[in-house]
Design an enzyme around this catalytic site. Structure first.
Site, PDB file in Angstrom:
ATOM      1  CB  SER A  63      -0.949   0.014   1.197  1.00  6.81           C
ATOM      2  OG  SER A  63      -2.013  -0.858   0.953  1.00  6.81           O
ATOM      3  CE  LYS A  66      -3.895   0.797  -0.957  1.00  4.66           C
ATOM      4  NZ  LYS A  66      -4.531   0.395   0.324  1.00  4.66           N
ATOM      5  CE1 TYR A 191      -4.455  -1.094  -4.298  1.00  6.55           C
ATOM      6  CE2 TYR A 191      -5.099  -3.405  -4.306  1.00  6.55           C
ATOM      7  CZ  TYR A 191      -4.739  -2.257  -3.625  1.00  6.55           C
ATOM      8  OH  TYR A 191      -4.657  -2.290  -2.261  1.00  6.55           O
ATOM      9  CE1 TYR A 243      -4.884   1.487   4.384  1.00  8.82           C
ATOM     10  CE2 TYR A 243      -3.407   0.311   5.858  1.00  8.82           C
ATOM     11  CZ  TYR A 243      -3.736   0.740   4.602  1.00  8.82           C
ATOM     12  OH  TYR A 243      -2.923   0.441   3.554  1.00  8.82           O
ATOM     13  CB  VAL A 261      -0.129  -5.865   4.198  1.00  7.54           C
ATOM     14  CG1 VAL A 261      -1.377  -5.336   4.843  1.00  7.54           C
ATOM     15  CG2 VAL A 261      -0.280  -6.053   2.714  1.00  7.54           C
TER      16      VAL A 261
HETATM   17  N1  GLN Z   1      -2.287  -5.313  -1.965  1.00  5.76           N
HETATM   18  C1  GLN Z   1      -2.827  -5.241  -0.640  1.00  5.76           C
HETATM   19  C2  GLN Z   1      -4.336  -5.388  -0.671  1.00  5.76           C
HETATM   20  O1  GLN Z   1      -4.958  -4.825  -1.525  1.00  5.76           O
HETATM   21  C3  GLN Z   1      -2.421  -3.936  -0.008  1.00  5.76           C
HETATM   22  C4  GLN Z   1      -2.953  -3.751   1.391  1.00  5.76           C
HETATM   23  C5  GLN Z   1      -2.044  -2.966   2.280  1.00  5.76           C
HETATM   24  O2  GLN Z   1      -0.847  -2.892   2.084  1.00  5.76           O
HETATM   25  N2  GLN Z   1      -2.617  -2.472   3.347  1.00  5.76           N
HETATM   26  O3  GLN Z   1      -4.927  -6.050   0.134  1.00  5.76           O
END
Ligand code: GLN
Length: 307
Positions: A63, A66, A191, A243, A261
């Protein structure tokens, strides 16, 4: 300030905690990470860098990607982007579906999965093709990190696609609310590939410098975005980057930051430096457990929080 000395102290203090938390396993390929791995890099605006741990070891940025796709979309669409994705904290987990239904397909912010899917969709619309979109995401990461060989790990991307039913559900719901231009599966695939990019803490810390320097890369002097846009991105990182634990991260660390993650976290000290920390096991909110601790120690020891 002796940054290397402070990092060495942090390394000593986090050692007893290595392995605490849980490595993400809902993307099976990520479960292969070594829970004891740790690295931290600090790169200052004058280009000096300081490291502890395995800072040359690449990991899945997940993530953290992003932040870069949001930057690209903001540059392309400017304020119009906010018609499709908001800038409010969601107070929900990164992959939550419920709020999206109540709020008619407009994701709260670009850092939850729903928002990131809309952002990636906007890039595909702009570039007219998902492969060209990925090439442009990669060149943005290569350019901001000053590293030409940054790439996608195809096994991680495939592993996420094999298990990514929730992201498919999110994309389908957004499509139903007419907030997705392209085919939902194409958007989820693109994505998942952007999340599967691999970088190390040194490369990631370097790639955040333009955000710490009002939109201008202090090494190349290239202006990627306007000072106002850099300010906005940092604000959204502070309020939404972790988050439903964003408040806690602001409380304990006090810097704009974004987690993934894969166990990475980037953070920015405006006007001073970019930071990246890596430790795969996550806390209950999906953010690196030891990574958060190391950043908290850093701002406590240096006094460099924004508050
Ligand atoms: N690729 C992961 C997902 O979409 C990214 C989530 C994350 O890093 N929080 O679940």
């Amino acid at each position: 300030m002796d940054i290397q000395k402070i990092l060495n102290e942090i390394y000593k203090e986090i050692k007893p905690h290595l392995g605490k938390g849980r490595v993400a396993d809902y993307i099976p390929e990520l479960a292969k990470a070594n829970p004891k791995d740790f690295a931290m890099s600090v790169v200052t605006l004058d280009g000096k860098s300081y490291h502890i741990g395995e800072h040359k070891k690449r990991f899945s940025i997940q993530s953290i990607s992003k932040v870069y796709t949001f930057t690209m979309a903001l540059k392309m669409y400017s304020k119009k982007l906010y018609q499709r994705v908001g800038v409010e904290p969601s107070g929900t987990p990164f992959n939550s579906l419920v709020q999206l239904e109540y709020e008619k397909g407009k994701p709260r912010n670009p850092f939850i999965n729903a928002g990131a899917l809309v952002v990636t969709d906007s890039l595909i619309t702009h570039y007219k093709d998902e492969f060209i979109t990925l090439e442009n995401i990669l060149s943005f990461l290569r350019s901001t990190s000053h590293t030409p060989d940054i790439n996608i790990n195809p096994y991680v991307a495939k592993s996420e696609m094999e298990h990514g039913y929730r992201n498919r559900a999110l994309a389908n719901l957004i499509k139903d609310f007419k907030n997705l231009d392209n085919d939902p599966l194409t958007v989820v695939e693109t994505y998942s590939k952007q999340c599967a990019v691999e970088m190390n803490t040194d490369e990631l810390a370097t790639s955040t410098l333009f955000l710490a320097n009002r939109g201008v890369d202090p090494i190349s002097q290239k202006a990627y975005i306007t000072p106002t846009q850099a300010k906005r991105i940092n604000a959204v990182m502070l309020t939404c980057g972790h988050y439903d634990a964003s408040g806690e991260f602001a409380f304990h660390v006090g810097l704009p930051g974004k987690s993934g993650v894969g166990g990475g976290i980037i953070a920015i000290v405006p006007g001073k430096m970019g930071i990246c920390v890596y430790s795969p096991p996550l806390n209950e909110y999906g953010n690196s457990y030891v990574g958060t601790l190391a950043l908290e120690l850093f701002t406590t020891k240096t006094g460099l929080s924004i508050f």
